[in-house]
Design an enzyme around this catalytic site. Structure first.
Site, PDB file in Angstrom:
ATOM      1  N   LYS A  35      -2.051   9.589   9.417  1.00 15.74           N
ATOM      2  CA  LYS A  35      -0.704   9.010   9.399  1.00 15.74           C
ATOM      3  C   LYS A  35      -0.145   9.039   7.974  1.00 15.74           C
ATOM      4  O   LYS A  35      -0.907   9.219   7.012  1.00 15.74           O
ATOM      5  CB  LYS A  35      -0.756   7.580   9.935  1.00 15.74           C
ATOM      6  N   TYR A 243      11.922  -0.044 -21.841  1.00 18.52           N
ATOM      7  CA  TYR A 243      12.889  -0.991 -21.257  1.00 18.52           C
ATOM      8  C   TYR A 243      12.424  -2.431 -21.450  1.00 18.52           C
ATOM      9  O   TYR A 243      11.235  -2.738 -21.290  1.00 18.52           O
ATOM     10  CB  TYR A 243      13.021  -0.756 -19.751  1.00 18.52           C
TER      11      TYR A 243
HETATM   12  C1  LIG Z   1      -4.542   3.034   9.642  1.00 24.89           C
HETATM   13  C2  LIG Z   1      -5.416   2.769  10.817  1.00 24.89           C
HETATM   14  C3  LIG Z   1      -6.730   3.247  10.853  1.00 24.89           C
HETATM   15  C4  LIG Z   1      -7.415   3.841   9.649  1.00 24.89           C
HETATM   16  O1  LIG Z   1      -7.794   2.772   8.800  1.00 24.89           O
HETATM   17  P1  LIG Z   1      -8.566   3.000   7.424  1.00 24.89           P
HETATM   18  O2  LIG Z   1      -8.785   1.614   6.939  1.00 24.89           O
HETATM   19  O3  LIG Z   1      -7.651   3.768   6.552  1.00 24.89           O
HETATM   20  O4  LIG Z   1      -9.812   3.723   7.739  1.00 24.89           O
HETATM   21  C5  LIG Z   1      -7.445   3.110  12.039  1.00 24.89           C
HETATM   22  N1  LIG Z   1      -6.907   2.492  13.117  1.00 24.89           N
HETATM   23  C6  LIG Z   1      -5.651   1.978  13.099  1.00 24.89           C
HETATM   24  C7  LIG Z   1      -5.122   1.303  14.311  1.00 24.89           C
HETATM   25  C8  LIG Z   1      -4.868   2.091  11.951  1.00 24.89           C
HETATM   26  O5  LIG Z   1      -3.638   1.575  11.937  1.00 24.89           O
END
Ligand SMILES: *Cc1c(COP(=O)(O)O)cnc(C)c1O
Length: 344
Positions: A35, A243
């Site tokens: 993702k 800044y």
């Molecule tokens: C993002 C996510 C994962 C992966 O989690 P990690 O901690 O990055 O291994 C797995 N399952 C779900 C439902 C997620 O949202």
């Protein structure tokens, strides 16, 4: 070249997948979570490398991410955490995704619009974020199981801390909700893999560990980031940098201006906190982070380097995250689109 260089080590990524696959055990398959553009690293090259390593099931967050993944991997199973949202039927069908349905409303929508299309189920075992709650599942279960879901899954809220009692509570609820069903089950992401075999079920879903982040402490680092020095100046004691004049030289100093900033995901919270590296030598980031520039104290270096390292052998994503008061996940997914990217 004016832009920073991001190097993604696809061999290390593949090694991390194989290591997590080995930890998942012989009776359990290992998916891959890609993702958010593979945690900011580029979904197509990352997904292809994971496929080569042996991954066959890929998870994304929203339907919009599916087309690019399908183009990269024509044969993979693509599972969708957000389930079947209104307006997504065409995208789900076109990229042949498996939505992980998470409410009665989504079940209804899916069966009405894509009756024969594969789906999975997401259960809420206590995180209170996505998924059918125990009472909803009890009511819908027989009907849903008759439609043969591909997967039944839930997600752990505290898996990065093996001592947290929440893990055991969620595991017990998952057993209560799913024992005896004949559908493959999944509970563990990276953290859950580390909790041990009783959390693995039939399929694990690592994300961050693939990309070199905690809680997979044994992960090989996957990203390196270096940025060119644009200019160097001598700053006299008492002068300020950047800044808000937030850094004041307490003695004469040599300051390098480096081409990368918060528009590249180097968040402002790093200002006056993080360090960059020249080889093994740390160089403090002084003053605020600008949109496109960082200012770095290099007074102690014998020569002025062409580039400084932001991520590399001396500083991983979690080290940088700690300096900025965040987590490796946020460092990775913030990495900007302006970098020159190399895949090795
Ligand atoms: C993002 C996510 C994962 C992966 O989690 P990690 O901690 O990055 O291994 C797995 N399952 C779900 C439902 C997620 O949202």
């Amino acid at each position: 070249m004016g832009t920073a260089h991001l190097t993604v080590d696809l061999a290390a990524l593949a090694d991390n997948w194989r290591a997590l696959d080995a930890l998942s055990g012989a009776d359990c398959a290992t998916g891959a979570v890609v993702k958010a553009d593979a945690y900011g690293l580029g979904i197509a090259p990352v997904a292809r490398a994971l496929w080569e390593a042996g991954a066959r099931r890929f998870f994304i967050a929203v339907a919009e991410e599916g087309a690019a993944l399908r183009a990269a991997l024509p044969e993979a199973e693509i599972l969708l955490f957000s389930g079947h949202m209104a307006g997504d039927a065409d995208a789900i069908a076109a990229a042949d995704m498996v939505p992980l349905l998470n409410s009665i409303e989504q079940l209804t929508r899916h069966f009405e619009t894509l009756g024969d299309h594969p789906f999975g189920i997401q259960l809420d075992t206590g995180m209170n974020r996505l998924g059918l709650e125990p009472a909803e599942w009890a009511a819908a279960r027989d009907l849903v199981l008759a439609q043969r879901p591909r997967l039944v899954m839930s997600h752990l809220a505290c898996a990065d801390d093996p001592e947290d009692a929440m893990n055991g509570r969620q595991l017990a609820v998952f057993h209560e909700m799913t024992d005896g069903i004949e559908v493959p089950r999944s509970l563990a992401a990276t953290g859950g893999i580390g909790l041990g075999p009783e959390y693995h079920f039939d399929l694990t879903r690592p994300g961050i560990g693939l990309y070199g982040g905690l809680p997979f402490a044994e992960a090989r680092p996957v990203v390196a980031l270096s940025a060119p020095v644009v200019q160097v100046r001598e700053v006299a004691a008492g002068e300020t940098v950047g800044y808000g004049a937030s850094w004041i030289a307490d003695e004469d100093a040599r300051i390098a201006t480096v081409s990368a900033g918060y528009a590249d995901g180097l968040i402002r919270a790093m200002g006056n906190e993080a360090v960059l590296f020249h080889g093994a030598t740390p160089c403090p980031l002084v003053g605020r982070v600008s949109m496109d520039l960082l200012t770095v104290d290099v007074s102690h270096l014998p020569d002025i380097p062409d580039r400084l390292d932001i991520l590399g052998p001396e500083q991983g994503i979690d080290d940088l995250a700690t300096a900025a008061g965040t987590i490796g996940y946020e460092i990775l997914t913030s990495l900007g689109g302006r970098y020159h990217r190399d895949y090795r």
